[in-house]
Write a protein that holds these residues in place. Structure first.
Motif, PDB file in Angstrom:
ATOM      1  N   ASP A  13       0.826  -1.221   0.000  1.00  0.00           N
ATOM      2  CA  ASP A  13       0.000   0.000   0.000  1.00  0.00           C
ATOM      3  C   ASP A  13       0.855   1.262   0.000  1.00  0.00           C
ATOM      4  O   ASP A  13       0.514   2.261   0.635  1.00  0.00           O
ATOM      5  CB  ASP A  13      -0.956   0.015   1.191  1.00  0.00           C
ATOM      6  CG  ASP A  13      -1.983  -1.103   1.122  1.00  0.00           C
ATOM      7  OD1 ASP A  13      -2.338  -1.508  -0.009  1.00  0.00           O
ATOM      8  OD2 ASP A  13      -2.425  -1.578   2.182  1.00  0.00           O
ATOM      9  N   GLY A  14       1.979   1.189  -0.701  1.00  0.00           N
ATOM     10  CA  GLY A  14       2.853   2.350  -0.823  1.00  0.00           C
ATOM     11  C   GLY A  14       3.843   2.528   0.301  1.00  0.00           C
ATOM     12  O   GLY A  14       4.723   3.392   0.229  1.00  0.00           O
ATOM     13  N   VAL A  15       3.730   1.733   1.373  1.00  0.00           N
ATOM     14  CA  VAL A  15       4.660   1.826   2.504  1.00  0.00           C
ATOM     15  C   VAL A  15       5.803   0.838   2.285  1.00  0.00           C
ATOM     16  O   VAL A  15       5.581  -0.373   2.189  1.00  0.00           O
ATOM     17  CB  VAL A  15       3.957   1.530   3.843  1.00  0.00           C
ATOM     18  CG1 VAL A  15       4.966   1.587   4.998  1.00  0.00           C
ATOM     19  CG2 VAL A  15       2.823   2.520   4.075  1.00  0.00           C
ATOM     20  N   ALA A  16       7.010   1.361   2.188  1.00  0.00           N
ATOM     21  CA  ALA A  16       8.188   0.535   1.918  1.00  0.00           C
ATOM     22  C   ALA A  16       8.846   0.109   3.222  1.00  0.00           C
ATOM     23  O   ALA A  16       9.017   0.926   4.131  1.00  0.00           O
ATOM     24  CB  ALA A  16       9.186   1.301   1.067  1.00  0.00           C
ATOM     25  N   THR A  17       9.205  -1.164   3.307  1.00  0.00           N
ATOM     26  CA  THR A  17       9.923  -1.692   4.466  1.00  0.00           C
ATOM     27  C   THR A  17      11.247  -2.277   3.999  1.00  0.00           C
ATOM     28  O   THR A  17      11.272  -3.153   3.128  1.00  0.00           O
ATOM     29  CB  THR A  17       9.111  -2.780   5.189  1.00  0.00           C
ATOM     30  OG1 THR A  17       7.860  -2.231   5.627  1.00  0.00           O
ATOM     31  CG2 THR A  17       9.884  -3.299   6.393  1.00  0.00           C
ATOM     32  N   LEU A  18      12.350  -1.771   4.563  1.00  0.00           N
ATOM     33  CA  LEU A  18      13.684  -2.292   4.290  1.00  0.00           C
ATOM     34  C   LEU A  18      14.134  -3.072   5.507  1.00  0.00           C
ATOM     35  O   LEU A  18      14.151  -2.538   6.629  1.00  0.00           O
ATOM     36  CB  LEU A  18      14.667  -1.160   4.003  1.00  0.00           C
ATOM     37  CG  LEU A  18      14.700  -0.630   2.551  1.00  0.00           C
ATOM     38  CD1 LEU A  18      13.362   0.012   2.188  1.00  0.00           C
ATOM     39  CD2 LEU A  18      15.833   0.372   2.381  1.00  0.00           C
ATOM     40  N   ALA A  19      14.486  -4.330   5.303  1.00  0.00           N
ATOM     41  CA  ALA A  19      14.877  -5.201   6.414  1.00  0.00           C
ATOM     42  C   ALA A  19      16.160  -5.937   6.068  1.00  0.00           C
ATOM     43  O   ALA A  19      16.485  -6.146   4.891  1.00  0.00           O
ATOM     44  CB  ALA A  19      13.758  -6.200   6.711  1.00  0.00           C
ATOM     45  N   GLY A  20      16.910  -6.326   7.123  1.00  0.00           N
ATOM     46  CA  GLY A  20      18.119  -7.099   6.922  1.00  0.00           C
ATOM     47  C   GLY A  20      19.294  -6.547   7.683  1.00  0.00           C
ATOM     48  O   GLY A  20      19.141  -5.885   8.717  1.00  0.00           O
ATOM     49  N   ARG A  21      20.480  -6.785   7.157  1.00  0.00           N
ATOM     50  CA  ARG A  21      21.729  -6.387   7.815  1.00  0.00           C
ATOM     51  C   ARG A  21      22.474  -5.420   6.904  1.00  0.00           C
ATOM     52  O   ARG A  21      22.544  -5.627   5.689  1.00  0.00           O
ATOM     53  CB  ARG A  21      22.586  -7.636   8.078  1.00  0.00           C
ATOM     54  CG  ARG A  21      23.943  -7.365   8.694  1.00  0.00           C
ATOM     55  CD  ARG A  21      24.690  -8.675   8.924  1.00  0.00           C
ATOM     56  NE  ARG A  21      24.754  -9.464   7.705  1.00  0.00           N
ATOM     57  CZ  ARG A  21      25.648  -9.265   6.737  1.00  0.00           C
ATOM     58  NH1 ARG A  21      26.560  -8.286   6.856  1.00  0.00           N
ATOM     59  NH2 ARG A  21      25.650 -10.029   5.663  1.00  0.00           N
ATOM     60  N   VAL A  22      23.022  -4.372   7.508  1.00  0.00           N
ATOM     61  CA  VAL A  22      23.757  -3.387   6.715  1.00  0.00           C
ATOM     62  C   VAL A  22      25.158  -3.189   7.289  1.00  0.00           C
ATOM     63  O   VAL A  22      25.391  -3.358   8.486  1.00  0.00           O
ATOM     64  CB  VAL A  22      23.015  -2.029   6.669  1.00  0.00           C
ATOM     65  CG1 VAL A  22      21.666  -2.180   5.985  1.00  0.00           C
ATOM     66  CG2 VAL A  22      22.828  -1.434   8.051  1.00  0.00           C
ATOM     67  N   ARG A  23      26.050  -2.833   6.408  1.00  0.00           N
ATOM     68  CA  ARG A  23      27.439  -2.608   6.811  1.00  0.00           C
ATOM     69  C   ARG A  23      27.594  -1.329   7.607  1.00  0.00           C
ATOM     70  O   ARG A  23      28.365  -1.261   8.559  1.00  0.00           O
ATOM     71  CB  ARG A  23      28.309  -2.554   5.546  1.00  0.00           C
ATOM     72  CG  ARG A  23      29.768  -2.166   5.779  1.00  0.00           C
ATOM     73  CD  ARG A  23      30.510  -2.124   4.449  1.00  0.00           C
ATOM     74  NE  ARG A  23      29.869  -1.224   3.506  1.00  0.00           N
ATOM     75  CZ  ARG A  23      30.072   0.100   3.482  1.00  0.00           C
ATOM     76  NH1 ARG A  23      30.899   0.666   4.340  1.00  0.00           N
ATOM     77  NH2 ARG A  23      29.457   0.852   2.597  1.00  0.00           N
TER      78      ARG A  23
END
Length: 219
Positions: free
Chosen positions: A176-186
């Motif tokens: 519904d237009g809401v972006a979710t970024l998940a995971g591991r970042v450096r």
């Protein structure tokens, strides 16, 4: 970044009802009714925009039709009283018309509308000739983009640049237009940058994060 924002020509209405400077009052009303619009550009014989006539410009004729305004009203609403006596588009129109170029971004058009408090803008070319008209509703069309299309743009234009593998592993989901970024970042310091870039993607309503920093546990 390789993505390009949508521009006014992507969403504008190209078939536009127009009137000439000498068009009579009743014919302007008829043009608006026939096309179901609340304003019409006024153009010259060569298609250049001279001004725009809106319903607001025409209502004073009805408002003051059977009234005798007092002195205070006369002083405060000189322009409206003049329009109440107008007979043609040239007398009614707001001129010069506020216009926008076809290659302007939707954000630029939205800012111009908000600044001037108008609902629509005639779209003109470099020569000032009318090419279309863009409304507030047109600018909102970007929010009809498919969620997966938005997600793919975020992966391609944001994640691949900021959170590249193998140091980072980020997934993107849009609902519904809401972006979710998940995971591991450096580098978690890049998250605010990512938030700004994701919100700039057309069609994004909001962005949420479920990101962890690098795993520094012993091997």
């Amino acid at each position: 970044m390789h993505g390009s924002p949508h521009i006014v020509s992507d969403v504008m209405t190209r078939s536009v009802a127009t009137v000439g400077r000498g068009t009579p009052f009743k014919d302007i009303v008829r043009a608006m009714q026939d096309r179901r619009v609340s304003a019409v550009p006024v153009t010259d014989g060569g298609g250049k925009v001279l001004g725009i006539v809106s319903e607001a410009d025409m209502l004073p004729k009805e408002e003051f039709r059977d009234s005798d305004p007092d002195r205070y009203t006369q002083l405060r609403r000189l322009s409206d009283l003049a329009k109440a006596g107008s007979l043609t588009a040239e007398e009614l129109m707001t001129s010069p018309a506020l216009t926008v170029r076809a290659d302007a971004t939707l954000a630029q058009a939205a800012r111009e509308m908000a600044r001037a408090r108008v609902k629509r803008l005639p779209v003109v070319g470099a020569d000032g000739r009318l090419e279309g008209i863009v409304s507030r509703a047109d600018l909102l069309k970007v929010f009809l983009r498919d969620d997966e299309e938005i997600a793919e743009e975020i992966r391609r234009e944001v994640v691949s640049y900021l959170f590249y593998a193998p140091e980072s592993s980020v997934t993107v989901e849009v609902r519904d237009g809401v972006a979710t970024l998940a995971g591991r970042v450096r580098d978690t310091s890049l998250v605010p940058v990512a938030a700004r870039l994701v919100r700039a993607v057309e069609g994004v309503v909001d962005v949420e994060f479920a990101l962890d920093g690098p795993d520094r546990s012993p091997a």
